[in-house]
Structure formats: C-alpha cells, structure tokens
Design an enzyme around this catalytic site. Structure first.
Site, PDB file in Angstrom:
ATOM      1  N   SER A 199       0.875  -1.182   0.000  1.00 24.97           N
ATOM      2  CA  SER A 199       0.000   0.000   0.000  1.00 24.97           C
ATOM      3  C   SER A 199       0.907   1.226   0.000  1.00 24.97           C
ATOM      4  CB  SER A 199      -0.853   0.014   1.273  1.00 24.97           C
ATOM      5  OG  SER A 199      -1.468   1.267   1.473  1.00 24.97           O
ATOM      6  N   TYR A 244      -2.212  -1.180  10.374  1.00 25.18           N
ATOM      7  CA  TYR A 244      -2.140  -1.286   8.909  1.00 25.18           C
ATOM      8  C   TYR A 244      -0.799  -0.732   8.401  1.00 25.18           C
ATOM      9  CZ  TYR A 244      -3.947  -1.037   4.080  1.00 25.18           C
ATOM     10  OH  TYR A 244      -4.145  -1.195   2.726  1.00 25.18           O
TER      11      TYR A 244
END
Ligand code: NAD
Length: 264
Positions: free
Chosen positions: A146, A159
């Site tokens: 990401s 995350y």
C-alpha cells in the site's frame, strides 16, 4: 489480450473481491491457470469463479476458503494449490483488512488480526511456495502492500506497521533470490475503488456531517494528488507486467500506483 502467461499457474490470496479478483481475472485473461482464495457468500464466490473462467476462456478455477490468519490453514492452502495446479509459478499476496482508531484505543485483537493477515500470511506463503519456484528457476512473488507501506496516516497504526513490514519483507526476499530466476516485488496503491476503501467514505461523511462526495474530496483524496480513485484494472495491469516474461530485472521494488501521493 496477449497470452503472455500461457502455461503459468498462479495463487492469488484474497481474490474473491476487489484488487485480488481484478488481478486473478487479468492473469487468467493472460493465459495463467489460477487458484482463488478469500471469503464471501456462496453466490459471491460462484460469481468470482465464473468471472475468472470467462476471462480465461477456461474451466472455473479452484477456490480455497482458508483463513489466512491461521498459519495451519494457510500452509494447507499452499499444498492444495500445488496439487491442484501442478505447481505454483506466481504467488500474489493480496488479502488484507483495515481498522482505524487512535493508537491508545486500538483493540489488541484488531492489531493481532491485521498483523496476521496483512503481514505474517505473506511470510508463510512465501516460505511454503518459494522452494518450488527456486527449484524450477522461475517464479514471481507479488505482495500487494500500500502507499501505507511507504508513508503513514494517523489512526492506522496496525495497517501502516504491517504494510511497512511487507515492503521490508519484499526487499529481504528479493536479495535472497536475486540470482534464482524468481522475483519478489511490492505494489503500493493509493486509494483504489474497492469495497475495503469505499467502506471508509460513509463513516467520514457521518462523523463530519458532510456528503459522501465531500468526504471523498476533502478527506480521502486530500492526500491523493490525482483527486480520483485508482481503478482495480490499473493495479491489475501493473501486477500482470510484474508477473510477465519481460520483468525479470524488476526485483525488490516497491512500485507506487497512487496518483502522485508518494511524491508529495
Ligand atoms: P477487499 O476487502 O475488496 O478484498 C479483500 C480480500 O481479502 C477479500 O477477498 C477477502 O475475502 C479477503 N480476506 C480478508 N480477510 C481474509 C482472511 N482472513 N483470509 C483469507 N482471505 C481474507 O479489499 P481490497 O481493497 O481489494 O484490498 C486488497 C489488498 O489491497 C489489501 O491487502 C489492501 O490492504 C490493499 N490495498 C487496498 C487499497 C484500497 O484503496 N482499496 C489501497 C492500498 C492497498
């Protein structure tokens, strides 16, 4: 589409939805025989299998319901994939979940789940499937990280930690296999139009008393200079290139596809 992956086989985790389904469809269209994994209703999974079969003009792909937070299920899935496909040439570690909260209120169970699914699962699948790739002198490992593998945002401690870990893992594996014919790369998308990302829009609108359009423009896209979603197909095309025959020198890269986010 050119059949650049004819004769190749691929396991794509988290491929019943979103980016994973897009990548599975793209790899199948390029000639690869794929195996799916992920959760969903029987109807959703049947629809995903049909979509991949149609794209590949072949039979419906196998689907593993393995829960990637459980290393035993995950290892069984890898063995099942090797049996069903004959061998696994391409591994796409895509499954992921999200949860947001300030760090001091972040629930321990959410931390553990995100680290297990978004980070540790990649370690276990690579460990299980890399030996076969090395023995055959060819393989492609693609980790869907990401933009949050490269930069941070508040309230995403697990995350961001997991995705930075994925980028670090990618580089380490890449160095270890640099002369083996196998490559390991990370793809780092910004906001991609999928259920995982779209789910974040309404809570922001409700919290701030604004429309979903304003929530998108003023909050989510505030960091994405293109001011638009990255589309699933754009990420899938990048994955296809990285998995293809011309990408043998791309190794250990963290490839941004984020409308300019990482450049800011
Ligand atoms: P999604 O929610 O649409 O799909 C996630 C997939 O993972 C589904 O198939 C789901 O069933 C599967 N999954 C979840 N938990 C699982 C588990 N325990 N075991 C097995 N499968 C499981 O999400 P998406 O947006 O397509 O995200 C895919 C990946 O891309 C994730 O790793 C995510 O972090 C990453 N990503 C997404 C965005 C975005 O904006 N959508 C941006 C950057 C990175």
């Amino acid at each position: 589409m050119e059949q650049t992956l004819a004769g190749r086989t691929a396991l794509i985790t988290g491929s019943t939805s979103g980016i994973g389904l897009g990548i599975a469809t793209m790899l199948a269209a390029a000639g690869a025989r794929v195996m799916l994994n992920g959760f969903g209703s029987p109807e959703d999974i049947a629809a995903a299998r049909r979509a991949v079969a149609k794209a590949g003009n072949g039979p419906e792909p196998e689907h593993s319901a393995a829960d990637l937070s459980d290393p035993a299920q995950l290892r069984a899935m890898c063995a099942e994939a090797e049996k069903a496909l004959g061998q696994v040439d391409i591994l796409v570690n895509n499954a992921g979940i999200q949860f947001t909260s300030p760090v001091e209120e972040f629930p321990d169970d959410k931390w553990n789940a995100i680290i297990a699914i978004n980070l540790s699962a990649n370690f276990h699948t690579i460990k299980a499937l890399l030996p076969g790739m090395k023995a055959r002198n060819w393989g492609r490992i693609v980790n869907i990280a990401s933009i949050h593998g490269l930069v941070a945002s508040p309230e995403k401690v697990a995350y961001v930690a997991a995705k930075h870990g994925v980028v670090g893992m990618t580089k380490t594996v890449a160095l270890e296999i640099a002369r083996s014919g196998v490559t390991c790369n990370a793809i780092c998308p910004g906001f991609v139009r999928t259920p995982l990302a779209e789910k974040q829009v309404r809570p922001i609108a409700e919290k701030n008393g604004i429309s979903e359009e304003a929530a998108l423009a003023d909050h989510l896209f505030a960091k994405q200079p293109s001011k638009r979603w990255v589309e699933v197909e754009e990420v899938a095309r990048m994955a296809l290139y990285v998995c293809g025959p011309d990408s043998g020198s791309i190794n250990g890269a963290a490839l941004s596809i984020d409308g300019g986010w990482a450049a800011a």
